[in-house]
Design a protein around this motif. Structure first.
Motif, short mmCIF file in Angstrom:
data_model
loop_
_atom_site.label_atom_id
_atom_site.label_comp_id
_atom_site.label_asym_id
_atom_site.label_seq_id
_atom_site.Cartn_x
_atom_site.Cartn_y
_atom_site.Cartn_z
N VAL A 161 -17.87 -14.61 -2.39
CA VAL A 161 -18.12 -15.82 -1.62
C VAL A 161 -19.00 -15.45 -0.43
O VAL A 161 -18.72 -14.49 0.29
CB VAL A 161 -16.78 -16.45 -1.15
N GLN A 162 -20.09 -16.20 -0.25
CA GLN A 162 -21.03 -15.94 0.84
C GLN A 162 -21.22 -17.22 1.64
O GLN A 162 -21.17 -18.31 1.07
CB GLN A 162 -22.39 -15.52 0.29
N THR A 163 -21.41 -17.09 2.94
CA THR A 163 -21.64 -18.27 3.78
C THR A 163 -23.02 -18.18 4.41
O THR A 163 -23.53 -17.10 4.71
CB THR A 163 -20.59 -18.38 4.90
N ILE A 206 -21.57 -22.84 1.68
CA ILE A 206 -20.85 -21.75 1.00
C ILE A 206 -21.40 -21.58 -0.41
O ILE A 206 -21.53 -22.55 -1.15
CB ILE A 206 -19.34 -22.06 0.95
N THR A 242 -20.64 -19.55 -3.93
CA THR A 242 -19.56 -18.84 -4.61
C THR A 242 -20.02 -18.37 -5.98
O THR A 242 -20.96 -18.93 -6.54
CB THR A 242 -18.34 -19.76 -4.82
N SER A 286 -10.95 -16.91 0.14
CA SER A 286 -11.94 -17.15 1.18
C SER A 286 -11.62 -18.41 1.98
O SER A 286 -11.73 -18.42 3.21
CB SER A 286 -13.34 -17.28 0.55
#
Length: 72
Positions: A30-32, A46, A48, A68
């Motif tokens: 998961v990256q923001t 976000i 994913t 997350s």
């Protein structure tokens, strides 16, 4: 997330999330995005791993997303 969606996220947020090519999954976790202002509000997008990921089961992906969100 399809390639053009990640490019959009990077464009509007000034982020540098990895953009994949082809059918192989490229989002390992998961990256923001960086936060940005929109209509006077702070926004964070976000990215994913997707379901039917080429390296993870749907159960693993769901656990990553749930973890997350719980941390947030």
């Amino acid at each position: 997330m399809p390639e053009m969606h990640v490019q959009f996220v990077n464009l509007v947020s000034g982020s540098h999330l990895q953009v994949g090519e082809g059918l192989l999954s490229c989002t390992p976790s998961v990256q923001t995005s960086q936060t940005f202002a929109l209509f006077g509000r702070r926004i964070m997008l976000i990215d994913t791993p997707g379901f039917d990921d080429t390296t993870k089961s749907d159960t693993e992906v769901l656990k990553m997303i749930a973890s997350s969100l719980a941390d947030a």
